[in-house]
Each structure stands twice: as C-alpha cells, then as structure tokens.
Design a protein around this motif. Structure first.
Motif, PDB file in Angstrom:
ATOM      1  N   SER A  53      44.574  35.158  38.633  1.00  0.00           N
ATOM      2  CA  SER A  53      46.006  35.374  38.780  1.00  0.00           C
ATOM      3  C   SER A  53      46.287  36.867  38.965  1.00  0.00           C
ATOM      4  CB  SER A  53      46.743  34.857  37.540  1.00  0.00           C
ATOM      5  OG  SER A  53      46.527  35.737  36.450  1.00  0.00           O
ATOM      6  N   PRO A  54      47.467  37.238  39.422  1.00  0.00           N
ATOM      7  CA  PRO A  54      47.776  38.658  39.594  1.00  0.00           C
ATOM      8  C   PRO A  54      47.787  39.466  38.292  1.00  0.00           C
ATOM      9  CG  PRO A  54      49.270  37.309  40.904  1.00  0.00           C
ATOM     10  CD  PRO A  54      48.522  36.366  40.000  1.00  0.00           C
ATOM     11  N   THR A  55      47.991  38.808  37.148  1.00  0.00           N
ATOM     12  CA  THR A  55      48.123  39.553  35.889  1.00  0.00           C
ATOM     13  C   THR A  55      46.895  40.391  35.547  1.00  0.00           C
ATOM     14  OG1 THR A  55      49.722  37.971  35.011  1.00  0.00           O
ATOM     15  CG2 THR A  55      48.556  39.348  33.411  1.00  0.00           C
ATOM     16  N   PRO A  56      45.667  39.823  35.539  1.00  0.00           N
ATOM     17  CA  PRO A  56      44.519  40.681  35.224  1.00  0.00           C
ATOM     18  C   PRO A  56      44.257  41.745  36.276  1.00  0.00           C
ATOM     19  CG  PRO A  56      43.774  38.487  35.866  1.00  0.00           C
ATOM     20  CD  PRO A  56      45.263  38.410  35.672  1.00  0.00           C
ATOM     21  N   VAL A  57      44.688  41.505  37.522  1.00  0.00           N
ATOM     22  CA  VAL A  57      44.549  42.535  38.563  1.00  0.00           C
ATOM     23  C   VAL A  57      45.454  43.710  38.231  1.00  0.00           C
ATOM     24  CG1 VAL A  57      44.855  43.077  41.008  1.00  0.00           C
ATOM     25  CG2 VAL A  57      43.885  40.866  40.328  1.00  0.00           C
ATOM     26  N   ARG A  58      46.705  43.424  37.841  1.00  0.00           N
ATOM     27  CA  ARG A  58      47.615  44.507  37.459  1.00  0.00           C
ATOM     28  C   ARG A  58      47.070  45.283  36.262  1.00  0.00           C
ATOM     29  NH1 ARG A  58      51.511  40.312  38.235  1.00  0.00           N
ATOM     30  NH2 ARG A  58      52.641  40.597  40.213  1.00  0.00           N
ATOM     31  N   GLU A  59      46.524  44.575  35.290  1.00  0.00           N
ATOM     32  CA  GLU A  59      45.976  45.244  34.105  1.00  0.00           C
ATOM     33  C   GLU A  59      44.781  46.110  34.485  1.00  0.00           C
ATOM     34  OE1 GLU A  59      45.144  41.910  31.638  1.00  0.00           O
ATOM     35  OE2 GLU A  59      47.214  41.707  30.930  1.00  0.00           O
ATOM     36  N   ALA A  60      43.936  45.611  35.388  1.00  0.00           N
ATOM     37  CA  ALA A  60      42.774  46.379  35.832  1.00  0.00           C
ATOM     38  C   ALA A  60      43.223  47.625  36.588  1.00  0.00           C
ATOM     39  CB  ALA A  60      41.871  45.513  36.713  1.00  0.00           C
ATOM     40  N   LEU A  61      44.231  47.492  37.434  1.00  0.00           N
ATOM     41  CA  LEU A  61      44.714  48.636  38.211  1.00  0.00           C
ATOM     42  C   LEU A  61      45.328  49.702  37.302  1.00  0.00           C
ATOM     43  CD1 LEU A  61      46.245  46.812  41.310  1.00  0.00           C
ATOM     44  CD2 LEU A  61      44.192  48.252  41.260  1.00  0.00           C
ATOM     45  N   ALA A  62      45.973  49.278  36.224  1.00  0.00           N
ATOM     46  CA  ALA A  62      46.516  50.249  35.276  1.00  0.00           C
ATOM     47  C   ALA A  62      45.388  51.062  34.637  1.00  0.00           C
ATOM     48  CB  ALA A  62      47.323  49.530  34.198  1.00  0.00           C
ATOM     49  N   ARG A  63      44.268  50.406  34.335  1.00  0.00           N
ATOM     50  CA  ARG A  63      43.113  51.126  33.793  1.00  0.00           C
ATOM     51  C   ARG A  63      42.502  52.053  34.838  1.00  0.00           C
ATOM     52  NH1 ARG A  63      39.191  46.759  31.096  1.00  0.00           N
ATOM     53  NH2 ARG A  63      37.893  48.633  30.915  1.00  0.00           N
ATOM     54  N   LEU A  64      42.425  51.587  36.061  1.00  0.00           N
ATOM     55  CA  LEU A  64      41.860  52.417  37.129  1.00  0.00           C
ATOM     56  C   LEU A  64      42.760  53.604  37.444  1.00  0.00           C
ATOM     57  CD1 LEU A  64      40.578  49.494  39.341  1.00  0.00           C
ATOM     58  CD2 LEU A  64      39.138  51.245  38.298  1.00  0.00           C
ATOM     59  N   GLU A  65      44.068  53.451  37.243  1.00  0.00           N
ATOM     60  CA  GLU A  65      44.967  54.593  37.391  1.00  0.00           C
ATOM     61  C   GLU A  65      44.662  55.637  36.323  1.00  0.00           C
ATOM     62  OE1 GLU A  65      49.744  55.560  37.801  1.00  0.00           O
ATOM     63  OE2 GLU A  65      49.103  53.758  36.750  1.00  0.00           O
ATOM     64  N   SER A  66      44.401  55.179  35.111  1.00  0.00           N
ATOM     65  CA  SER A  66      44.023  56.100  34.035  1.00  0.00           C
ATOM     66  C   SER A  66      42.713  56.806  34.353  1.00  0.00           C
ATOM     67  CB  SER A  66      43.896  55.327  32.713  1.00  0.00           C
ATOM     68  OG  SER A  66      43.484  56.164  31.665  1.00  0.00           O
ATOM     69  N   ASP A  67      41.796  56.106  35.026  1.00  0.00           N
ATOM     70  CA  ASP A  67      40.513  56.702  35.435  1.00  0.00           C
ATOM     71  C   ASP A  67      40.682  57.687  36.590  1.00  0.00           C
ATOM     72  OD1 ASP A  67      39.214  55.131  33.576  1.00  0.00           O
ATOM     73  OD2 ASP A  67      38.587  53.604  35.020  1.00  0.00           O
ATOM     74  N   GLY A  68      41.832  57.636  37.255  1.00  0.00           N
ATOM     75  CA  GLY A  68      42.056  58.505  38.395  1.00  0.00           C
ATOM     76  C   GLY A  68      41.555  57.937  39.704  1.00  0.00           C
TER      77      GLY A  68
END
Length: 229
Positions: A53-68
């Motif tokens: 579902s889109p939810t874990p993708v959004r959560e993963a992208l938020a972490r990847l934003e933190s990673d830069g």
C-alpha cells in the motif's frame, strides 16, 4: 522474569517490519540509479511495483529524506537527491577527513582479534575481471564495505552512523566517477588494516587520511566542468 514460550501457531516477529523492507528496496533503487538523480518519485507507482500500500512507501520516503537521499517539496512531492556538485563533493570529503581517521584510530585501539581479522580480510578482498560488466559495481561495494567496517569496529555508534550516511551520498555519485585502478585502493586499504591489526592508532589515522586525500584527487576529474559548485 522468564520469557514464556510462544503459543502454538504464533510465529516470532520478523526482524524487519514492512516499512523497513520497503525502505531498503527504495534505497536500493536510488543507489543503483534505477531511480535516477533528480527524478520525481511516484508513491503510487512504487507501491504498485513493490506490491504494498502507499502507506509504507510514504514512511520509507520520510526516512530517506532524513538520510538526505530524497527531497520533499510543497505541491510537488518527493524527488531523488541530485548529484553532488564539486563544492558539495569537497565538503563531503572535508567531513570524511574529520570522521574517518578518528574511526581508524579508535579501531586500532578498540577492535578485538576477530574484528581485526575481518578488517584484514575485507581489505584483501579481490576484485573481478575489469572486463566484466559488474566490475565497477563490485569495486564500489567492496570500497564502501571496507570503510563501513572500519567505522563498525571503531566501537562508536555515532561515528558509524555519521560515516554511513556520508557514504550514501558518495555512492549516489559513483556511477559518474572516472574509472580508476582498483589495485591502488586495495593497497591503501591494506595499509589501514595493517595499522589497525598492529594496534597502532597513529599509523591507522595517518593511513586513512592519506587514502582519503588520494581518493579525492582520483575522483575530482568527474567535476572538470563544475568550477563554481
């Protein structure tokens, strides 16, 4: 308090949650340039590709934003981080020169016998036939693994996390670096590992510094047309 056994039919929880799995998958797509630098990211498209579902993708992208590794802009969503400019590349190496000699110094002081054997073995890892299509990817992976291992055996969680994040940015750019002789890198890694194995923190720090300065010089031709950063 004793831990009770699991009732019949209940299995131990997986080590990785669904979000962790999706995070690792999307990170791999970015690192391998399947999602190219600067590309707009479709959350729905990734969700379909990964069959989630889109939810874990959004959560993963938020972490990847933190990673830069991704950036989020209002009204336009996520894009993958653009390639480093020359100024950013030089700044990255300034940070590496602060952190990684310190990690090598700590490794020479804190690493136990098994950790030193692992580091020596990783430094001596062979590279494949340069004519093979996977050669460059393999060399890159070996180099990153060696540096991550030095950070790991340094015994400092903060150093390791900081160094790993810096390597993610460098790895994103590596496909565009000029080809270099992997034998030079292997020899430089060998000197670092030998100093760590000998328990000589000063020599380990010096060897790491020399390696990083040399690596920076080898990669600067990739920025020949970038004078301003």
């Amino acid at each position: 308090m004793a831990t009770p056994p699991l009732p019949a039919g209940i299995r131990p929880a997986r080590r990785l949650t669904l979000t962790d799995d999706v995070y690792e998958s999307v990170k791999a797509l970015i690192m391998e340039h399947a999602l190219a630098p600067g590309d707009r990211i479709s959350i729905d498209g990734l969700a379909r590709s990964l069959q989630v579902s889109p939810t874990p993708v959004r959560e993963a992208l938020a972490r990847l934003e933190s990673d830069g590794l991704v950036r989020k802009r209002a009204m336009s969503g996520y894009t993958t981080t653009a390639l480093l400019t020359r100024a950013e590349f030089e700044e990255l190496f300034e940070l590496r020169l602060l952190l990684e000699p310190a990690a090598a110094r700590r490794a020479a002081t804190h690493a136990g016998p098994e950790a030193r054997r692992r580091l020596t073995g990783q430094a001596a890892a062979t590279v494949p036939d340069p004519r093979h299509e996977s050669h460059r990817h393999h060399v890159t992976a070996l180099d990153a693994r060696f540096h991550d291992l030095v950070a790991e055996v340094s015994g400092s969680t903060l150093l390791r996390e900081s160094i790993t994040r810096l390597h993610a940015h460098l790895h994103l750019h590596r496909r565009y670096f000029p080809a270099t002789d992997p034998g030079v890198t292997v020899a430089e890694h060998g000197r670092i590992a030998a100093a760590v194995a000998a328990g000589d923190p000063d020599a380990a720090a010096r060897a790491m510094r020399r390696h990083l300065v040399s690596a920076q010089a080898r990669h600067l031709p990739a920025f020949a047309g970038d004078r301003t950063g």
